[in-house]
Write a protein that holds these residues in place. Structure first.
Motif, mmCIF file in Angstrom:
data_model
loop_
_atom_site.group_PDB
_atom_site.id
_atom_site.type_symbol
_atom_site.label_atom_id
_atom_site.label_comp_id
_atom_site.label_asym_id
_atom_site.label_seq_id
_atom_site.Cartn_x
_atom_site.Cartn_y
_atom_site.Cartn_z
ATOM 1 N N ASN A 85 -5.506 -16.668 4.691
ATOM 2 C CA ASN A 85 -6.180 -16.339 5.953
ATOM 3 C C ASN A 85 -5.598 -15.083 6.593
ATOM 4 O OD1 ASN A 85 -3.715 -17.496 6.624
ATOM 5 N ND2 ASN A 85 -4.454 -18.185 8.618
ATOM 6 N N SER A 86 -5.175 -14.111 5.747
ATOM 7 C CA SER A 86 -4.452 -12.943 6.267
ATOM 8 C C SER A 86 -5.285 -12.126 7.247
ATOM 9 C CB SER A 86 -3.986 -12.062 5.099
ATOM 10 O OG SER A 86 -5.086 -11.621 4.321
ATOM 11 N N LYS A 87 -6.619 -12.079 7.067
ATOM 12 C CA LYS A 87 -7.451 -11.302 7.990
ATOM 13 C C LYS A 87 -7.404 -11.884 9.397
ATOM 14 C CE LYS A 87 -10.883 -9.115 4.996
ATOM 15 N NZ LYS A 87 -12.319 -8.923 4.766
ATOM 16 N N THR B 289 4.027 -14.934 -1.813
ATOM 17 C CA THR B 289 4.026 -14.413 -3.181
ATOM 18 C C THR B 289 3.367 -13.044 -3.246
ATOM 19 O OG1 THR B 289 1.949 -15.571 -3.642
ATOM 20 C CG2 THR B 289 3.997 -16.725 -4.168
ATOM 21 N N VAL B 290 2.994 -12.493 -2.098
ATOM 22 C CA VAL B 290 2.402 -11.162 -2.022
ATOM 23 C C VAL B 290 3.173 -10.355 -0.982
ATOM 24 C CG1 VAL B 290 0.119 -12.010 -2.667
ATOM 25 C CG2 VAL B 290 0.730 -11.858 -0.246
ATOM 26 N N PRO B 291 3.090 -9.022 -1.015
ATOM 27 C CA PRO B 291 3.767 -8.214 0.009
ATOM 28 C C PRO B 291 3.026 -8.257 1.341
ATOM 29 C CG PRO B 291 2.551 -6.805 -1.492
ATOM 30 C CD PRO B 291 2.438 -8.200 -2.040
ATOM 31 N N PHE B 292 3.710 -7.861 2.397
ATOM 32 C CA PHE B 292 3.038 -7.647 3.674
ATOM 33 C C PHE B 292 3.648 -6.433 4.357
ATOM 34 C CE2 PHE B 292 6.308 -10.799 5.143
ATOM 35 C CZ PHE B 292 6.932 -10.001 6.101
ATOM 36 N N ILE B 293 2.922 -5.915 5.355
ATOM 37 C CA ILE B 293 3.382 -4.777 6.146
ATOM 38 C C ILE B 293 3.514 -5.238 7.585
ATOM 39 C CG2 ILE B 293 2.858 -2.439 6.935
ATOM 40 C CD1 ILE B 293 1.206 -2.138 4.329
ATOM 41 N N ALA B 294 4.730 -5.164 8.117
ATOM 42 C CA ALA B 294 4.967 -5.484 9.521
ATOM 43 C C ALA B 294 4.737 -4.220 10.339
ATOM 44 C CB ALA B 294 6.388 -6.001 9.711
ATOM 45 N N MET B 295 3.993 -4.352 11.443
ATOM 46 C CA MET B 295 3.673 -3.189 12.276
ATOM 47 C C MET B 295 4.086 -3.485 13.713
ATOM 48 S SD MET B 295 -0.075 -2.321 10.652
ATOM 49 C CE MET B 295 -0.645 -4.010 10.846
ATOM 50 N N ILE B 296 4.794 -2.548 14.334
ATOM 51 C CA ILE B 296 5.251 -2.685 15.721
ATOM 52 C C ILE B 296 4.509 -1.659 16.578
ATOM 53 C CG2 ILE B 296 7.179 -2.422 17.315
ATOM 54 C CD1 ILE B 296 7.463 -4.904 15.709
ATOM 55 N N GLY C 105 -1.683 -8.936 1.889
ATOM 56 C CA GLY C 105 -2.806 -8.862 0.966
ATOM 57 C C GLY C 105 -2.352 -8.672 -0.467
ATOM 58 N N GLN C 106 -3.335 -8.438 -1.333
ATOM 59 C CA GLN C 106 -3.083 -8.274 -2.766
ATOM 60 C C GLN C 106 -3.624 -6.927 -3.228
ATOM 61 O OE1 GLN C 106 -3.982 -12.168 -4.987
ATOM 62 N NE2 GLN C 106 -5.234 -12.386 -3.147
ATOM 63 N N TYR C 107 -2.995 -6.369 -4.281
ATOM 64 C CA TYR C 107 -3.429 -5.125 -4.911
ATOM 65 C C TYR C 107 -3.339 -3.950 -3.929
ATOM 66 C CZ TYR C 107 -5.394 -8.568 -8.120
ATOM 67 O OH TYR C 107 -5.565 -9.630 -8.953
ATOM 68 N N TRP C 108 -2.140 -3.501 -3.659
ATOM 69 C CA TRP C 108 -1.940 -2.371 -2.752
ATOM 70 C C TRP C 108 -2.412 -1.075 -3.400
ATOM 71 C CZ3 TRP C 108 -1.067 -0.866 2.007
ATOM 72 C CH2 TRP C 108 -0.612 0.420 2.232
ATOM 73 N N ASP C 109 -3.163 -0.275 -2.657
ATOM 74 C CA ASP C 109 -3.585 1.042 -3.110
ATOM 75 C C ASP C 109 -3.247 2.036 -2.009
ATOM 76 O OD1 ASP C 109 -4.762 3.344 -3.999
ATOM 77 O OD2 ASP C 109 -6.635 2.406 -4.636
ATOM 78 N N GLY C 110 -2.193 2.827 -2.223
ATOM 79 C CA GLY C 110 -1.757 3.783 -1.215
ATOM 80 C C GLY C 110 -2.658 5.000 -1.099
ATOM 81 N N PHE D 35 -4.375 0.629 1.731
ATOM 82 C CA PHE D 35 -4.918 -0.692 2.035
ATOM 83 C C PHE D 35 -4.591 -1.668 0.906
ATOM 84 C CE2 PHE D 35 -7.701 2.143 4.425
ATOM 85 C CZ PHE D 35 -7.815 1.490 5.639
ATOM 86 N N PHE D 36 -4.566 -2.960 1.244
ATOM 87 C CA PHE D 36 -4.609 -4.007 0.233
ATOM 88 C C PHE D 36 -6.078 -4.207 -0.148
ATOM 89 C CE2 PHE D 36 -0.639 -5.296 2.468
ATOM 90 C CZ PHE D 36 0.207 -5.192 1.367
ATOM 91 N N LEU D 37 -6.363 -4.259 -1.438
ATOM 92 C CA LEU D 37 -7.749 -4.345 -1.887
ATOM 93 C C LEU D 37 -8.337 -5.741 -1.724
ATOM 94 C CD1 LEU D 37 -7.576 -2.127 -5.097
ATOM 95 C CD2 LEU D 37 -7.951 -1.473 -2.718
ATOM 96 N N LEU D 38 -7.477 -6.768 -1.651
ATOM 97 C CA LEU D 38 -7.962 -8.131 -1.441
ATOM 98 C C LEU D 38 -7.115 -8.813 -0.384
ATOM 99 C CD1 LEU D 38 -8.676 -9.504 -5.058
ATOM 100 C CD2 LEU D 38 -10.350 -8.892 -3.319
#
Length: 550
Positions: A494-496, A423-430, A463-468, A487-490
């Motif tokens: 267990n995303s960390k 229910t939140v976005p994520f960023i995939a990194m390669i 995470g939640q609350y993206w701040d570019g 970053f996501f602010l929250l």
């Protein structure tokens, strides 16, 4: 039939309050408006948002002087929520508690205006699952006479029957073995929809019971591939206001499904049982039997290292270390710096300064990261066959430029197709030894992320609350002052821990991928609503060596 409150209209024409009890004043105002209409080029009187031709204007004044209509309009004007709804179709709360709303003559007067607005608002709230709007609409006084009540119910019934038929089509596809993403199933069985259907009047009780049976069949069809969501769908039937028969059927099938599950457990092999025991930590793409076999294999290796190896060597027994494919690579230090900053917990303030959310496919980190390394993107890559294709898609890209996601295009061969079930976005990194790029994926969306023919490590940052605009506290001084931005602010669940402890390493076979046009579908979702997990959506391991990185 558009509602016009004569008090607001007459005051706008007159330029101030109008004494509606003064028939001489109203007659004078009527003549003035007719004169203005005759002098207009298009023979229409336009006042603010109101437009009248001569026939409509005469009809307006005739109705104004007939019966109790002027009193009705005055009472409506005194109820701002009702007046706003009649003028805009937007429901903002509850109407006033006015005894006039129960009078038959008033209902006959207001029904032609109220019915189309009310029915459209109900259908819109059901379609977009706006529970509060549904609650307000059916909790307000019933402002329809018998004829318009029948009309409204008929339109709502038609919408609900279409919803039921669509659910039955989905059930048929699931029974035929078709795999459907949960996003497509959620619209037919979720708690918001159940609560909205419970708001419908008693006349819809029989249909609600029919839909309860439909939800039971949907749960049984989902259960074939997904026990958890299948049982959850059956559980929703218990919250739906249906007949006792439907509730009894729901309980009977729940008990039967649990019994079948236990019978299956009795027939399990040792490896399946071990896989079941470690379900909370097992990646969803790994089967129970595969997980059990892996654990038994690891146990045998440990036994050999601890007990057998000392007989053949003088050295103390040690566990083999996991291979570090990126040791000494040009991306090693910068990726470590990036991940460390993503783990910092001090970004939970300043939520009001959030930037515009990126679009799915946006590379939010790659351009700055690679620019900091002061080398061309994909230089020294081990994938000469795919070099031009990857450069065309990523080199010189600006932040926010999206990756196209047309599934029919073979450009997406040798790629991961990542589905966001969160229910939140994520960023995939390669990360590869030479390159680094990222891909933002919004909730309930998907995107293609290409792989190199070198070693590829996939990280998921959710995470939640993206701040570019948020930057890391300290730059990376030894890589041209590289400073992570965005970053996501929250954190989310267990995303960390998931970011560093559950990354995946893909090694591709160049011979296989020289001719294959397929991509690798993977979904990122939740296990028991608490922990993030990967789920490999196909059982085709050809051309891939897959490892879980430490």
């Amino acid at each position: 039939m558009k509602y016009v409150n004569p008090l607001s209209f007459l005051e706008a024409v007159h330029g101030g309050p109008v004494d509606t009890g003064n028939s001489a004043a109203l007659s004078l105002l009527r003549k003035k408006m007719l004169a203005e209409l005759e002098l207009s080029d298009d023979k229409q009187l336009k006042v603010n948002d109101w437009v009248f031709n001569k026939h409509q204007l005469l009809q307006f004044f005739d109705q104004l002087s007939a019966g109790n209509e002027l009193r009705y309009h005055a009472q409506i004007a005194a109820d701002p929520v009702l007046l706003h709804f009649l003028e805009t179709g937007d429901i903002t709360g509850r109407f006033a508690n006015n005894p006039l709303y129960e009078e038959h003559a008033f209902l006959k007067f207001i029904s032609p205006y109220y019915e189309p607005l009310f029915t459209n608002a109900v259908l819109d709230s059901l379609k977009h699952q706006r529970l509060q709007n549904t609650s307000h609409l059916f909790a307000n006084p019933w402002l329809l006479d018998g004829e318009h009540t029948t009309t409204s119910y008929g339109r709502i019934f038609r919408y609900l029957r279409v919803l039921e038929e669509q659910a039955k089509i989905v059930i048929t596809k699931l029974r035929a073995g078709e795999v459907m993403p949960w996003k497509e199933l959620w619209g037919f069985a979720n708690i918001l929809l159940v609560k909205q259907l419970n708001q419908l009047p008693q006349v819809f009780h029989e249909w609600r019971s029919d839909y309860g049976i439909c939800m039971i069949n949907l749960g049984l069809a989902i259960y074939r591939n997904d026990f958890t969501n299948g049982m959850a769908t059956l559980g929703l039937v218990g919250k739906l206001l249906t007949s006792e028969y439907v509730q009894e059927e729901m309980q009977r099938w729940k008990a039967k499904m649990k019994g079948y599950w236990k019978e299956q457990e009795k027939k399990m092999s040792l490896t399946q049982r071990i896989g079941r025991w470690v379900a909370p930590i097992r990646p969803k793409w790994l089967s129970e039997q595969g997980a059990g076999s892996l654990i038994i294999g690891i146990a045998l290796i440990l036994f050999f290292v601890i007990n057998v190896r000392p007989m053949f060597t003088r050295h103390n027994p040690t566990l083999p270390a996991s291979t570090n494919y990126f040791a000494g690579s040009r991306t090693e230090a910068a990726v470590k710096y990036l991940l460390d900053n993503m783990q910092v917990a001090a970004f939970d303030s300043g939520r009001s300064d959030m930037a515009i959310m990126p679009k799915t496919g946006a590379d939010v980190y790659g351009p700055d990261f690679m620019a900091a390394l002061d080398k061309y993107l994909f230089k020294n890559t081990n994938d000469p066959a795919g070099l031009k294709k990857e450069e065309d898609r990523f080199i010189n890209r600006e932040p926010g430029i999206t990756i196209p996601t047309t599934k029919a295009n073979t450009i997406f061969r040798q790629s991961l197709h990542l589905y966001n079930r969160l229910t939140v976005p994520f960023i995939a990194m390669i990360q590869t030894p030479d390159t680094f790029y990222s891909c933002y994926i919004a909730p309930a969306d998907s995107a293609f992320v290409p792989l190199q023919l070198s070693v590829n490590q996939l990280y998921i940052y959710a995470g939640q609350y993206w701040d570019g605009t948020k930057e890391a506290k300290y730059p990376m001084s030894d890589v041209h002052a590289y400073r992570t931005k965005g970053f996501f602010l929250l954190p989310y669940k267990n995303s960390k821990d998931f970011l560093k402890e559950s990354s995946l390493i893909f090694k591709l076979d160049p011979n296989y991928w020289a001719t294959s046009n397929r991509n690798i579908p993977i979904e990122i979702g939740l296990t028991d609503s608490t922990s993030l997990h990967f789920n490999l959506l196909e059982n085709n391991a050809a051309g891939i060596e897959l490892e879980i990185a430490n």
